[in-house]
Design a protein around this motif. Structure first.
Motif, PDB file in Angstrom:
ATOM      1  N   THR A 186      33.104  38.287  85.501  1.00  0.00           N
ATOM      2  CA  THR A 186      32.608  38.813  84.233  1.00  0.00           C
ATOM      3  C   THR A 186      31.970  40.181  84.449  1.00  0.00           C
ATOM      4  O   THR A 186      31.642  40.580  85.569  1.00  0.00           O
ATOM      5  CB  THR A 186      31.570  37.860  83.611  1.00  0.00           C
ATOM      6  N   SER A 187      31.778  40.908  83.355  1.00  0.00           N
ATOM      7  CA  SER A 187      31.143  42.225  83.434  1.00  0.00           C
ATOM      8  C   SER A 187      30.483  42.537  82.097  1.00  0.00           C
ATOM      9  O   SER A 187      30.758  41.898  81.074  1.00  0.00           O
ATOM     10  CB  SER A 187      32.162  43.312  83.785  1.00  0.00           C
ATOM     11  N   PHE A 188      29.626  43.542  82.126  1.00  0.00           N
ATOM     12  CA  PHE A 188      28.925  43.986  80.923  1.00  0.00           C
ATOM     13  C   PHE A 188      29.161  45.479  80.763  1.00  0.00           C
ATOM     14  O   PHE A 188      29.092  46.244  81.731  1.00  0.00           O
ATOM     15  CB  PHE A 188      27.427  43.699  81.023  1.00  0.00           C
ATOM     16  N   ALA A 189      29.456  45.919  79.526  1.00  0.00           N
ATOM     17  CA  ALA A 189      29.721  47.325  79.246  1.00  0.00           C
ATOM     18  C   ALA A 189      28.849  47.786  78.089  1.00  0.00           C
ATOM     19  O   ALA A 189      28.697  47.076  77.093  1.00  0.00           O
ATOM     20  CB  ALA A 189      31.200  47.539  78.900  1.00  0.00           C
ATOM     21  N   ALA A 190      28.286  48.973  78.237  1.00  0.00           N
ATOM     22  CA  ALA A 190      27.476  49.586  77.180  1.00  0.00           C
ATOM     23  C   ALA A 190      28.002  50.992  76.927  1.00  0.00           C
ATOM     24  O   ALA A 190      28.308  51.734  77.866  1.00  0.00           O
ATOM     25  CB  ALA A 190      26.009  49.642  77.583  1.00  0.00           C
ATOM     26  N   ARG A 191      28.119  51.342  75.653  1.00  0.00           N
ATOM     27  CA  ARG A 191      28.627  52.665  75.288  1.00  0.00           C
ATOM     28  C   ARG A 191      27.776  53.245  74.163  1.00  0.00           C
ATOM     29  O   ARG A 191      27.509  52.574  73.160  1.00  0.00           O
ATOM     30  CB  ARG A 191      30.083  52.572  74.819  1.00  0.00           C
ATOM     31  N   LEU A 192      27.361  54.489  74.343  1.00  0.00           N
ATOM     32  CA  LEU A 192      26.655  55.224  73.302  1.00  0.00           C
ATOM     33  C   LEU A 192      27.418  56.518  73.049  1.00  0.00           C
ATOM     34  O   LEU A 192      27.640  57.310  73.973  1.00  0.00           O
ATOM     35  CB  LEU A 192      25.218  55.542  73.727  1.00  0.00           C
ATOM     36  N   GLN A 212      26.923  63.984  60.892  1.00  0.00           N
ATOM     37  CA  GLN A 212      26.248  63.547  62.110  1.00  0.00           C
ATOM     38  C   GLN A 212      26.439  62.046  62.251  1.00  0.00           C
ATOM     39  O   GLN A 212      26.536  61.330  61.254  1.00  0.00           O
ATOM     40  CB  GLN A 212      24.760  63.906  62.058  1.00  0.00           C
ATOM     41  N   THR A 213      26.493  61.579  63.498  1.00  0.00           N
ATOM     42  CA  THR A 213      26.791  60.168  63.701  1.00  0.00           C
ATOM     43  C   THR A 213      26.262  59.686  65.031  1.00  0.00           C
ATOM     44  O   THR A 213      26.017  60.474  65.949  1.00  0.00           O
ATOM     45  CB  THR A 213      28.320  59.937  63.638  1.00  0.00           C
ATOM     46  N   ALA A 214      26.095  58.362  65.136  1.00  0.00           N
ATOM     47  CA  ALA A 214      25.748  57.688  66.382  1.00  0.00           C
ATOM     48  C   ALA A 214      26.358  56.300  66.344  1.00  0.00           C
ATOM     49  O   ALA A 214      26.388  55.649  65.295  1.00  0.00           O
ATOM     50  CB  ALA A 214      24.238  57.608  66.570  1.00  0.00           C
ATOM     51  N   LEU A 215      26.872  55.851  67.511  1.00  0.00           N
ATOM     52  CA  LEU A 215      27.541  54.558  67.587  1.00  0.00           C
ATOM     53  C   LEU A 215      27.188  53.902  68.912  1.00  0.00           C
ATOM     54  O   LEU A 215      27.309  54.523  69.973  1.00  0.00           O
ATOM     55  CB  LEU A 215      29.055  54.733  67.471  1.00  0.00           C
ATOM     56  N   LEU A 216      26.758  52.628  68.851  1.00  0.00           N
ATOM     57  CA  LEU A 216      26.414  51.848  70.048  1.00  0.00           C
ATOM     58  C   LEU A 216      27.322  50.628  70.122  1.00  0.00           C
ATOM     59  O   LEU A 216      27.459  49.885  69.142  1.00  0.00           O
ATOM     60  CB  LEU A 216      24.951  51.408  69.991  1.00  0.00           C
ATOM     61  N   ASN A 217      27.940  50.429  71.292  1.00  0.00           N
ATOM     62  CA  ASN A 217      28.789  49.258  71.535  1.00  0.00           C
ATOM     63  C   ASN A 217      28.305  48.551  72.792  1.00  0.00           C
ATOM     64  O   ASN A 217      28.144  49.186  73.840  1.00  0.00           O
ATOM     65  CB  ASN A 217      30.255  49.652  71.725  1.00  0.00           C
ATOM     66  N   LEU A 218      28.075  47.246  72.688  1.00  0.00           N
ATOM     67  CA  LEU A 218      27.696  46.401  73.821  1.00  0.00           C
ATOM     68  C   LEU A 218      28.708  45.274  73.940  1.00  0.00           C
ATOM     69  O   LEU A 218      29.030  44.620  72.943  1.00  0.00           O
ATOM     70  CB  LEU A 218      26.288  45.823  73.626  1.00  0.00           C
TER      71      LEU A 218
END
Length: 266
Positions: free
Chosen positions: A147-153, A225-231
């Protein structure tokens, strides 16, 4: 439609050349046809600074065009009666950091980051003017049991008389949320067409899609303007229970949280 690309790779600096053309024609009525075209040329040079860092320089010369054709005599011989276009030259520079370690399908350890500046100087009467800064930072963690964990901003901001729009929402493929909009659309939260042809062309061809924001429609929010967080928590799916699935390829699952917004102003 066509998309032709050539990569020149024998030197320390890699060069990429691309020629493209797309066109879409739809029937506004039995006697009226409307056509959207997008064509141009792109060149990119990618220069490494170290094993993990590089600088990307590039420019895109492209034109988007809208035209209307009318069957004046009822014999399906359509003549052009209206045409407008938005020509642009968009130079850009980007800084990339990438030390990721990959599994079979996706990264499982390390960092990936990209910071980019794009500028469109209005060099003609119909040209558009904007300056856009965008970023994308990703972190990957290898965990136990495959398994793994990914975070993206990711995010960005655009300025100028014709600031780019960030269209946030939906998934980056055809079959996004099919709920439909109040205006009668299918995959879009709102009706993307207005009576202003110039604004339509800007929205369709010069906007940036911010995805994924799963559980929402395309264009859920629109802003300069924008911001996006993916976990994401990624894990093998069914392999522990049915080891024979390995023979069919990698089948995985993911638990995710997406959060994002787009807005105008400060």
């Amino acid at each position: 439609d066509y998309y032709v690309t050539y990569h020149l790779l024998p030197y320390r600096t890699n060069y990429y050349f691309t020629l493209f053309h797309t066109a879409f024609i739809y029937a506004s009525s039995n006697f009226l046809r409307s056509r959207f075209r997008h064509y141009g040329f792109d060149i990119t040079a990618s220069t490494p600074l170290s094993r993990f860092r590089r600088i990307d320089l590039g420019a895109t010369l492209n034109t988007v065009e809208y035209a209307e054709f009318v069957d004046l005599n009822g014999d399906y011989n359509f003549e052009q009666v209206y045409k407008t276009s938005l020509p642009t030259i968009i130079p850009r520079i980007g800084y990339v950091w990438d030390n990721t370690e990959w599994s079979y399908m996706y990264p499982v350890r390390g960092w990936r980051a990209n910071l980019q500046l794009e500028v469109s100087p209005s060099f003609s009467k119909n040209g558009i003017d904007f300056q856009t800064v965008s970023f994308d930072v990703r972190r990957y963690f290898r965990l136990l049991g495959g398994t793994s964990f990914a975070a993206r901003l990711s995010g960005g901001a655009s300025y100028g008389d014709d600031a780019q729009g960030f269209l946030i929402g939906g998934l980056p493929w055809l079959f996004s949320n099919e709920k439909g909009s109040p205006e009668g659309g299918t995959r879009y939260k709102r009706n993307i067409f207005t009576d202003d042809i110039r604004e339509n062309l800007k929205l369709l061809y010069y906007s940036k899609y911010m995805t994924p924001l799963r559980g929402t429609q395309m264009m859920e929010q629109v802003g300069t303007q924008t911001a996006l967080l993916n976990l994401e928590y990624r894990f093998p799916f069914l392999i522990y229970y049915f080891p024979a699935l390995r023979m069919l390829g990698q089948i995985g699952g993911v638990l995710f949280i997406d959060s994002g917004a787009a807005w105008d102003g400060g």
